[in-house]
Design an enzyme around this catalytic site. Structure first.
Site, PDB file in Angstrom:
ATOM      1  CB  SER A 119      -0.895   0.010   1.246  1.00 58.02           C
ATOM      2  OG  SER A 119      -1.552   1.239   1.393  1.00 58.02           O
ATOM      3  CE1 TYR A 143      -3.982  -1.877   4.834  1.00 56.64           C
ATOM      4  CE2 TYR A 143      -3.537   0.379   4.143  1.00 56.64           C
ATOM      5  CZ  TYR A 143      -3.771  -0.945   3.833  1.00 56.64           C
ATOM      6  OH  TYR A 143      -3.802  -1.349   2.522  1.00 56.64           O
ATOM      7  CE  LYS A 147      -1.848  -4.437   3.184  1.00 57.20           C
ATOM      8  NZ  LYS A 147      -2.054  -5.775   2.575  1.00 57.20           N
TER       9      LYS A 147
END
Length: 324
Positions: A119, A143, A147
């Protein structure tokens, strides 16, 4: 080629599954169906599994053996920025724990090629207008952290046992390649706007005081079918002799940014509905601008986006109406 796709019943994964099927590859899908739909995978075998579960490595080893898997495309993960800020432990357990189970099963089974759904959140809040892969990776929310750790894990597996991996850093994904594969989970801007329109509510814009031309966040919106084709390009790259000699991280975007207010204007044009948003305070963890430098993926994988913002919004609207 036989490819196992984790999260293959979800929005992006189902597009990759369909493209692989169309070119005659064998596909098996692993998905816990928390957000995915079984009918999206066509005739591909479906293994319902939470990758973070204790039994996951054993189940995966069985699937690798049964379907003679050569490569993996790994989508399965939690992916909401705001939720990750509120529930960081859940994100580490699901995203990092699930990937650890997958990598262990791949090593045990001798499956040595992986395309990873990373991402642009790995970049955090970059201080440049256009982001390059060799710039700082400083995620500002859990988040994005999970990643980035996923990329590290893949790289470590490459050193330890020879895994070949391509980590695709997605920018904002939207649209639909086919009306039946539209984004059915209301997590991203465009389906959030459509949901508000259906309900007769004003769509919410989080923040109009960012240091951007109109004060709203700027993002690079890539059509999901373009993104899916990037995964096939990455799989083909990993199967070739040049894999391992180049880079393992690739931005996937259009190279052009659009603000939230600009997206809403395109929604007005496509739908014919006068969209008037409600502006609220900024959300935690949202950087002001993220736009991709896409020269590396173009030069090394031969991939470029072919669709613009209007194509993306129009295809998303068609799929949205088909699903109602």
């Amino acid at each position: 080629m036989s490819v196992l796709v984790t999260g293959g019943a979800g929005f992006i994964g189902s597009h990759v599954v369909r493209l692989l099927q169309q070119r005659g590859e064998r596909v098996v899908v692993v998905d816990d169906l928390s957000n995915g739909r079984a009918e999206r995978v066509g005739d591909a075998p479906l293994v319902q599994l939470d990758l973070a579960a204790e039994r996951a490595p054993e189940v995966l080893r069985g699937a690798f053996a049964e379907h003679s898997v050569d490569a993996v495309v790994h989508f399965a993960a939690r992916k909401q920025v705001g939720e990750s800020v509120e529930q960081p432990a859940r994100y580490w357990q699901q995203n990092v724990g699930g990937q650890a189970n997958l990598l262990q099963a791949m090593q045990d089974a001798g499956v040595g090629r992986l395309v990873f759904s990373s991402s642009a959140a790995t970049y955090g809040a970059p201080q440049v207008a256009v982001v390059r892969e060799d710039g700082p990776a400083e995620p500002i929310n859990p988040y994005g952290q999970t990643k980035l750790v996923g990329e590290w894990m893949n790289r470590a597996a490459g050193v330890a046992w020879g895994l070949r991996s391509a980590n695709l850093r997605y920018f904002n994904v939207a649209g639909a390649g086919w009306p039946d594969l539209g984004d059915s989970v209301v997590m991203n801007l465009i389906p959030i706007v459509f949901t508000a329109l259906d309900a007769g509510r004003a769509p919410v814009v989080f923040g109009d005081d960012y240091p951007t031309p109109d004060g709203s966040c700027v993002r690079d919106y890539v059509h999901v079918l373009d993104l899916a084709e990037a995964h096939l390009a990455a799989l083909d790259h990993l199967a070739g002799d040049a894999a391992g000699e180049g880079h393992d991280v690739f931005n996937v975007g259009t190279g052009t940014g659009a603000s939230v207010f600009e997206v809403l204007q395109v929604v007005r044009e496509v739908t014919g509905i006068d969209v008037q948003p409600e502006v609220r305070a900024r959300r935690a963890g949202d950087p002001p601008q993220l736009v991709a430098d896409v020269s590396r993926i173009r030069d090394e994988l031969g991939w470029t986006a072919s669709k613009g913002l209007r194509d993306t919004v129009a295809s998303a609207w068609e799929a949205w109406r088909a699903g109602r």
